[in-house]
Design an enzyme around this catalytic site. Sequence first.
Site, PDB file in Angstrom:
ATOM      1  N   CYS A 184       0.868  -1.185   0.000  1.00 46.90           N
ATOM      2  CA  CYS A 184       0.000   0.000   0.000  1.00 46.90           C
ATOM      3  C   CYS A 184       0.904   1.235   0.000  1.00 46.90           C
ATOM      4  O   CYS A 184       2.124   1.137   0.188  1.00 46.90           O
ATOM      5  CB  CYS A 184      -0.880  -0.010   1.243  1.00 46.90           C
ATOM      6  SG  CYS A 184       0.100   0.061   2.746  1.00 46.90           S
ATOM      7  N   SER A 196       1.684  -5.500   3.056  1.00 48.95           N
ATOM      8  CA  SER A 196       3.118  -5.444   3.334  1.00 48.95           C
ATOM      9  C   SER A 196       3.904  -6.467   2.518  1.00 48.95           C
ATOM     10  O   SER A 196       5.066  -6.750   2.812  1.00 48.95           O
ATOM     11  CB  SER A 196       3.365  -5.663   4.841  1.00 48.95           C
ATOM     12  OG  SER A 196       2.559  -6.702   5.312  1.00 48.95           O
ATOM     13  N   GLU A 210       0.706  -1.196  16.287  1.00 56.87           N
ATOM     14  CA  GLU A 210      -0.168  -0.048  15.992  1.00 56.87           C
ATOM     15  C   GLU A 210      -1.160   0.178  17.134  1.00 56.87           C
ATOM     16  O   GLU A 210      -1.406   1.315  17.550  1.00 56.87           O
ATOM     17  CB  GLU A 210      -0.923  -0.277  14.673  1.00 56.87           C
ATOM     18  CG  GLU A 210      -1.830   0.914  14.329  1.00 56.87           C
ATOM     19  CD  GLU A 210      -2.785   0.618  13.180  1.00 56.87           C
ATOM     20  OE1 GLU A 210      -2.365  -0.005  12.193  1.00 56.87           O
ATOM     21  OE2 GLU A 210      -3.957   1.014  13.291  1.00 56.87           O
ATOM     22  N   SER A 244      -1.462  -8.390  10.173  1.00 57.94           N
ATOM     23  CA  SER A 244      -2.882  -8.448  10.515  1.00 57.94           C
ATOM     24  C   SER A 244      -3.761  -8.425   9.269  1.00 57.94           C
ATOM     25  O   SER A 244      -4.672  -9.242   9.109  1.00 57.94           O
ATOM     26  CB  SER A 244      -3.196  -7.253  11.421  1.00 57.94           C
ATOM     27  OG  SER A 244      -4.550  -7.082  11.574  1.00 57.94           O
TER      28      SER A 244
HETATM   29  S1  SF4 Z   1      -2.170  -0.902   5.659  1.00 59.12           S
HETATM   30 FE1  SF4 Z   1      -1.134   0.312   7.256  1.00 59.12          FE
HETATM   31  S2  SF4 Z   1       0.513   1.350   6.178  1.00 59.12           S
HETATM   32 FE2  SF4 Z   1      -0.927   0.654   4.613  1.00 59.12          FE
HETATM   33  S3  SF4 Z   1      -2.294   2.407   4.252  1.00 59.12           S
HETATM   34 FE3  SF4 Z   1      -3.244   1.081   5.799  1.00 59.12          FE
HETATM   35  S4  SF4 Z   1      -2.590   1.937   7.768  1.00 59.12           S
HETATM   36 FE4  SF4 Z   1      -1.234   2.758   6.195  1.00 59.12          FE
END
Ligand code: SF4
Length: 437
Positions: A54, A385, A175, A322
Site C-alpha cells: 500500500c 506489506s 499499531e 494483521s
Molecule cells: S495498511 Fe497500514 S501502512 Fe498501509 S495504508 Fe493502511 S494503515 Fe497505512
Amino acid sequence: MADYHRKYFGLKKEVAPVLEGTYASRLVDLLRLKGYEVAFGGLTVKLAKEFGFCVGVERSIQMAYETRRMFPHKRIFITAEIIHNAYVNKQLVEMGCIFLNGQYKNGNFENITADDVVILPAFGASVEEIEEIKKKGAFIVDSTCGAVVSVWNNVHRYAKDDFTSLIHGKYSHEETIATASRATGKADGYTGIDVGKQGKYLIVRDMDEAKYVCEYIIRGGDRDEFLKKFKHGTSVGFDPDRDLERIGVANQTTMLSSETLAIQGAVRAAFVQKYGEAETQQRVRSADTICSATQDRQDAMGEMLQRRRPDVMIVIGGYNSSNTGHLAEMGIEKGVPTYHIDDGTCLMSKNEIRHQPIGAKENVVTENWWPRSAEPLIGITAGASTPNNKIGDVFVRLFELNGADLDEMMASVEALPTPELTEEEKRKLERMKILHH
Ligand code: SF4
C-alpha cells in the site's frame, strides 16, 4: 532536543533502483496491465485486483532506505519491524539497521545516543517510546502512515471529551499499542497536545469480546472477571463500572472492516437499550478508520470469492501481518480452501504446502492441497506489506508445479491483449509505480 523528521529526504532517485531491484516484479506489473489472470497448460491463476504494497508501506520503506543513504555513518535504530514482512525486515538488518523490539531485536533503547538516528515504523510508536528517544536526543525519522495518525487524532479527541476509547484491535500489535498510548490523552511531544487528564481505553479483539462488553454495559456484571478478561487491554486503573458510560469506538486500521462496523453497531445498540436513543447520541461516537488500502484489498478478495470462486486461494504475506491474516479469514469463511504462506518456497510440491493456519503460531505442512479439478483455478492475493517480487515468485511456482515451460508461460503473458483501462485504473497504476521511478 532531538530533531524530528516526517518527510522524505529527497533521495528518491538514489534509492529507486535499489527498491526496484529488491521488491519489484516485472511479471506482476504485466499482470496488472493484462487483466490479472493467466491460463496456461490447463491451470488458471488469477490475482485479486488489489493486493500487495500500500502507499503507507511504500512510503515507510522508502523513508528507511533514504535514511540509510542520508546517514551512511550513523547507527540507525528502528523501534519495531518497519512493516510485517520477514523479507523486508531482513533487508534492513542487512543494511545495518538495529531493531529495538520484535523478532529481529538486536538493540536496546538504553544504548541510543544523541548521535543516533531512530526510525518509527509505518504503524508508529507509543508516546512513551517517543519520549524516551527524545530524551536521548537522537534524530527521529517518523514514517508513521497518515491513516494511523488519523486514528490517533480520534482517540486523543475521545480522551479530551471524556470518552473511553474502545479499540477494535490486537493488544500486542504495535499499531494498537501506539494508538492506546494516545487514548490516554498524553501528548507525544511532537504531534499532540496533552489533554491534561487521564484518558481511558479498552481493547477488544473481536465480536465475541465486544458482545461481552456490550452485555456489561446493559446489565453490569462481575467486575473482577471483566478486569481479568481484559487484563492486557485496559488503561491503568480502568473500572468497567465507571468507564463504560461514554464510548468512542476506534480500530486498528487493518482489522476486518465488516467486524469493526458490526462492533460499532453492537455498542450503539447496547447504549440504546440502556439509555435510550436520544441519550445514546451524547454517549457514543465512532469513526470509520479502517484504512482504504485494507478496505480495497478486502473488497477485491470479496469480489474474487463471489464472481468465480477459485478452487484454492493462496494468501501471501507475513504471518504477523494483521491485514494479510484477515484476507485468509475471508477465504476460509466462504468455504474456499485457503492457505496463508509467506513466499513461493512454501509451495513445496503439488502434494505439500507449508502454511500457517489462522490463529496458529507455527507453520504446518498440509498434504493434497492441489485442486483435483482437471483445469483448476487458483486465486492469489497478498497483504499490504507483501512485495511484488514475492507475489511473482508464487505465481511462477504454481505454473512450475503444474509442469509448465516457464519461458513459454511468460511469453503467453506478454502476448495477452492489454484491456482498455478506466481512468480510475490508470490512476491506481500510476500510484503503484512509486517503486519504479
Ligand atoms: S495498511 Fe497500514 S501502512 Fe498501509 S495504508 Fe493502511 S494503515 Fe497505512
